[in-house]
Design an enzyme around this catalytic site. Sequence first.
Site, PDB file in Angstrom:
ATOM      1  N   PRO A   5      83.627  53.475   2.497  1.00 28.05           N
ATOM      2  CA  PRO A   5      84.675  52.853   3.311  1.00 28.05           C
ATOM      3  C   PRO A   5      85.605  51.973   2.498  1.00 28.05           C
ATOM      4  O   PRO A   5      85.158  51.115   1.752  1.00 28.05           O
ATOM      5  CB  PRO A   5      83.864  52.011   4.303  1.00 28.05           C
ATOM      6  CG  PRO A   5      82.594  51.683   3.578  1.00 28.05           C
ATOM      7  CD  PRO A   5      82.306  52.859   2.698  1.00 28.05           C
ATOM      8  N   LYS A  42      96.147  50.540 -17.089  1.00 20.60           N
ATOM      9  CA  LYS A  42      95.513  50.635 -15.790  1.00 20.60           C
ATOM     10  C   LYS A  42      96.515  50.190 -14.728  1.00 20.60           C
ATOM     11  O   LYS A  42      97.290  49.277 -14.943  1.00 20.60           O
ATOM     12  CB  LYS A  42      94.294  49.705 -15.781  1.00 20.60           C
ATOM     13  CG  LYS A  42      93.423  49.863 -14.570  1.00 20.60           C
ATOM     14  CD  LYS A  42      92.246  48.911 -14.625  1.00 20.60           C
ATOM     15  CE  LYS A  42      91.574  48.862 -13.256  1.00 20.60           C
ATOM     16  NZ  LYS A  42      90.438  47.953 -13.224  1.00 20.60           N
ATOM     17  N   GLN A  86      82.317  52.081  -9.226  1.00 16.42           N
ATOM     18  CA  GLN A  86      81.358  51.896  -8.132  1.00 16.42           C
ATOM     19  C   GLN A  86      79.917  52.087  -8.589  1.00 16.42           C
ATOM     20  O   GLN A  86      78.996  52.013  -7.779  1.00 16.42           O
ATOM     21  CB  GLN A  86      81.653  52.875  -6.992  1.00 16.42           C
ATOM     22  CG  GLN A  86      82.938  52.569  -6.258  1.00 16.42           C
ATOM     23  CD  GLN A  86      82.872  51.250  -5.538  1.00 16.42           C
ATOM     24  OE1 GLN A  86      81.829  50.819  -5.081  1.00 16.42           O
ATOM     25  NE2 GLN A  86      84.008  50.570  -5.448  1.00 16.42           N
ATOM     26  N   TRP A 101      78.877  50.604  -4.867  1.00 12.78           N
ATOM     27  CA  TRP A 101      78.434  51.433  -3.749  1.00 12.78           C
ATOM     28  C   TRP A 101      77.379  52.459  -4.150  1.00 12.78           C
ATOM     29  O   TRP A 101      76.429  52.699  -3.418  1.00 12.78           O
ATOM     30  CB  TRP A 101      79.647  52.121  -3.134  1.00 12.78           C
ATOM     31  CG  TRP A 101      79.380  52.727  -1.804  1.00 12.78           C
ATOM     32  CD1 TRP A 101      78.849  52.086  -0.710  1.00 12.78           C
ATOM     33  CD2 TRP A 101      79.619  54.074  -1.415  1.00 12.78           C
ATOM     34  NE1 TRP A 101      78.753  52.972   0.338  1.00 12.78           N
ATOM     35  CE2 TRP A 101      79.225  54.191  -0.056  1.00 12.78           C
ATOM     36  CE3 TRP A 101      80.140  55.195  -2.069  1.00 12.78           C
ATOM     37  CZ2 TRP A 101      79.336  55.393   0.642  1.00 12.78           C
ATOM     38  CZ3 TRP A 101      80.252  56.382  -1.362  1.00 12.78           C
ATOM     39  CH2 TRP A 101      79.848  56.486  -0.022  1.00 12.78           C
ATOM     40  N   TRP A 156      78.106  44.532   0.052  1.00 15.14           N
ATOM     41  CA  TRP A 156      77.660  45.801  -0.538  1.00 15.14           C
ATOM     42  C   TRP A 156      76.462  46.361   0.218  1.00 15.14           C
ATOM     43  O   TRP A 156      76.228  47.555   0.231  1.00 15.14           O
ATOM     44  CB  TRP A 156      77.296  45.611  -2.013  1.00 15.14           C
ATOM     45  CG  TRP A 156      78.499  45.352  -2.858  1.00 15.14           C
ATOM     46  CD1 TRP A 156      78.881  44.170  -3.404  1.00 15.14           C
ATOM     47  CD2 TRP A 156      79.503  46.297  -3.230  1.00 15.14           C
ATOM     48  NE1 TRP A 156      80.050  44.317  -4.095  1.00 15.14           N
ATOM     49  CE2 TRP A 156      80.455  45.609  -4.007  1.00 15.14           C
ATOM     50  CE3 TRP A 156      79.689  47.658  -2.977  1.00 15.14           C
ATOM     51  CZ2 TRP A 156      81.578  46.225  -4.546  1.00 15.14           C
ATOM     52  CZ3 TRP A 156      80.799  48.279  -3.507  1.00 15.14           C
ATOM     53  CH2 TRP A 156      81.732  47.566  -4.276  1.00 15.14           C
ATOM     54  N   LYS A 183      97.652  45.521  -9.366  1.00 10.14           N
ATOM     55  CA  LYS A 183      98.622  44.630  -8.729  1.00 10.14           C
ATOM     56  C   LYS A 183      99.120  43.619  -9.748  1.00 10.14           C
ATOM     57  O   LYS A 183     100.275  43.244  -9.761  1.00 10.14           O
ATOM     58  CB  LYS A 183      97.938  43.885  -7.575  1.00 10.14           C
ATOM     59  CG  LYS A 183      97.953  44.679  -6.286  1.00 10.14           C
ATOM     60  CD  LYS A 183      97.397  43.836  -5.155  1.00 10.14           C
ATOM     61  CE  LYS A 183      96.698  44.722  -4.138  1.00 10.14           C
ATOM     62  NZ  LYS A 183      95.629  44.058  -3.429  1.00 10.14           N
ATOM     63  N   ASP A 221      85.509  49.249   5.734  1.00  7.45           N
ATOM     64  CA  ASP A 221      84.707  48.130   5.265  1.00  7.45           C
ATOM     65  C   ASP A 221      85.432  46.869   5.738  1.00  7.45           C
ATOM     66  O   ASP A 221      86.585  46.663   5.374  1.00  7.45           O
ATOM     67  CB  ASP A 221      84.664  48.188   3.730  1.00  7.45           C
ATOM     68  CG  ASP A 221      83.487  47.416   3.182  1.00  7.45           C
ATOM     69  OD1 ASP A 221      82.680  46.908   3.978  1.00  7.45           O
ATOM     70  OD2 ASP A 221      83.380  47.332   1.944  1.00  7.45           O
TER      71      ASP A 221
END
Length: 1020
Positions: A30, A584, A547, A551, A511, A587, A69
């Site tokens: 999510p 990369k 992740q 996750w 998590w 933001k 999430d």
Amino acid sequence: MLKRWRDARVFERSLERTENGPRWTFYEGPPTANGMPGVHHVEARTFKDLFPRFQTMRGFHVPRKGGWDCHGLPVEVAVEKELGLNGKKEIEAYGIAEFNARCRESVLRHVDAWLEMSERMGYWSDSEHAYRTMDADYIESVWWSLKQIFDKGLLVRDFRISPYCPRCGTPLSDHEMGQEDVYQTVTDPAITVRFPITELPAGTNPALSGADLLVWTTTPWTLVANTAVAVHPDATYAVARKSGDGDRVVIADDLFARVLGDGWHVAARFRGQELVGTRYSRPFGLIKIPDAHVVVPGSFVTTEDGTGLVHLAPAFGADDMETSRAHGLPVVNPVRADGRFEEDIPLVGGMFFKDADPRLIADLDERGLLFRAHQHEHSYPHCWRCGTPLLYYALPSWYIKTTAIKDQLLEQNDLTKWFPATVKEGRYGEWLRNNVDWALSRTRYWGTPLPLWICPDEHVTCVPSLASLSELAGRDLRDLDPHRPFVDSVTIACPSCGGLARRVPEVIDVWYDSGAMPFAQFGAPLRAMAEFEASYPAQFICEAIDQTRGWFYSLMAVGTMVFGRSSYENVLCLGLLLDEQGRKMSKHLGNVLAPVPLMDKHGADAMRWFFAATGSPWAARRLSEPALAEIVRKVLLTYWNTASFLVLYANAAGWPASAAASGDLSLLDRWVLSELHSVVRDVTSGLESFDSAGAGRRLAGFIDDLSNWYVRRARRRFWDGDPAAFATLYECLVTLTCLMAPFTPFVTDYVWDVLRGSGSVHLASWPSADTSFIDTSLTEQMRLVRRLVDLGRSARAGASVRTRQPLGQALVGAAGFGTLPAELRELIASELNVVSVASLDDGVELVDYTVKPAYRALGARFGSSTPAVAAAIGSLPPADVAAAVLDGGSFEVFVDGSAVALGPADVVVTQTPREGWAVASADGETVALDVTITPSLRSLGLAREVIRLVQDGRKTAGLDVSDRIWLRWSAADADLIEALTTHGSLIASEVLATDYGFGTGSDAGFADAELGLRFWLRRA
Ligand SMILES: [Zn+2]
Ligand SMILES: [Zn+2]
């Protein structure tokens, strides 16, 4: 197309169609919808869409439940900023209920942008029934699973040192500490402080009496809470004496020279063990620390840096805590949860911990306790979320003892397929082998509350559901919002002692929420148990490589603890998305590309193809607009144009679409069908093993074969309406469209509709490879043909002969050429525009050789005899010398009556094509073109020029490809007139002229000045 899918419910129907098929389960990791979606989300969703589409076409049932999430610190931090709050005190003053209501509102703020992006890219997911981790059903499932873990004795409270952010007021988990940007290089004071010895144990070396322990630290603020000093019991320590004033200090022998240097000498040496029990005067007497300030042994002490004597402040370090506990020393913490010293402490009261350093150092200096001070550059951890320096801090915290199930986790990892495979034992295996307990609790607000109630006697009750809570509380709480603060006000009678039990204040790590999604997405097992059981474990999950500790871990850990097995079988780790410069996308740098405008410009298919097919899923890749434009041009438009070509000519010829290739198949047809079936085979096995890049390469190669070889070579047959050619191309395109559908769902569905007249390719079945079509020797032969054509073209280009000018013959020297079927030889001839192709017999020399002496090499070897050697070389037949040295061999010359051996370095051999021939060779294959243009070849060349001009004229006149024409021409040049007459029937048939001849028309017609030709045409 999107509207068509919506109106025709294509996604829903693809699920209904496979309802009774075997399951292939995909779990949606999510995303948090409180941020805007970026291009990297398109990357992940491309793969999350591609493989489920592939498996659906193969007949598997692949439900795709979306999810969001909703909880967590990032959400809280964003809301804090919006509300202008700073820290937990202000949140509590604002009101937890109101604060959480704002969090709830904010997390779904960008759902529309996510849905728009997902729809635009063709990401099929059931967003209507998406799970949300903040829903009561979801939270109840999480509670249920925590109860399973609690009952196994794996959910425990412990007092541990954790990295802690005083601004956010919460510890950071190990995976949070693994985030980038946590460790930053900072400059901190490093000081060496005197701890004067006050009392020695009986029998200690008397040289110690009156000496100062030297202690080094980079965190002066922790000295306020100094409780003990640790020494390594087996290391050698020294009492050092300063020449002159008799000053004496204690330091590890190994560090003597480095720390003290000249002017000091050793008064005595002894083992660290001897120091144990020594009492000292602590650096600051600001807070009460009873029964402390003694030297203790510590095996963690090293003598590699500092002084070999380590100051212990048990509330601020893991070693400190452990050692102090082992020796029954108190844990005193003068720093509040907000990172400031308690108000009533003299000197530093109310100060932020790091800000207290200068004041403390000055005070030590004034009192003569500062031995040395300097600035020290080191790497120090900061909160990845807010940038505040972290402190290591003693906190009561709830842990899941994952270390107790480490072996089970390693076993489950063994059963898991990782893509790429290296992650299994590498990054992820390493993480599991160094497993530490999962710090589960967070002292925050917006999260799943920890379902633990505790009574004054410390009996802990774990509550698995709202129904169970209702029973324990003696009132109906089934409709309770399980979030804080509502759940905090529920008290129960302790089942053990009847005392009043209150909920512990913590919420849990987000998590854990996402790791519980396999069952919590259905509210299982309290609800929808059957649905959950049918979809556990997943065959496929896919997220970015970062992740691994997030996750991927939480899913495996929760599944293993609750159900005894991991929640997934295959996991695809995606590489990072970089910008054009290879940075990369973040933001931070402001180089994030907005996905929807990019898709509007280049098409969602181009973007999907870029991610899925232009590199392995786990490789980092650079996204740029030129890369997308090239995909459109090279792949998508080529495919599109081939389909348009088929439709155009099939309509013109009135060919009725039929699926199976029939009629007389040419060798070219059989070749392309052989390629097609081997592409089906390879793309299927590629996608089965999640190699979308390999599959994409095969598809791109086949599109090129089909368009730039098959259609190009068979063009004439389409004009003539040959049903075998139509059927072959039709079958290739229909099958190719199916194979490409999971990659580029838009263009393929459009083409499907045009080719088939109805339905959707996404409801079609995946094609299967019929290996009886696959003819590897034909593939090899066609490869040879194409290599020879390439050579012939470069020979022609080298001789500057126009492509349209027919030539007499091509001679070919290549292994395998002799056994090529006549049909393929004709193909070479036609492609090279030569009248005939023949074998280049051995002994036919198509080049002339010139051989010159290499004077520099000869001079070095022969000195004054060089001219004689050069003359001898000149007297040999150049072809013989060339034959010898081009194979790397040697030859002999006679100079002054004696034989001299010479090699390739002694001569310079140049080849010039023999007059009248153009030659190109590569890798032992040669094509030679006879470039002598005879009058009849020239005439044929002129006819070809005329054909091209008339074809252009047809286009200009707006005629259909199948229109027959009336054509008149006039010319002054005798050669041209001869060509137009001799090749009249060729020209007429090529340009579909049913009425052809010398003459003029009524209008201006068409003219070509260079050729001196005028012609007139109209629809016949
Ligand atoms: Zn923070
Ligand atoms: Zn109790």
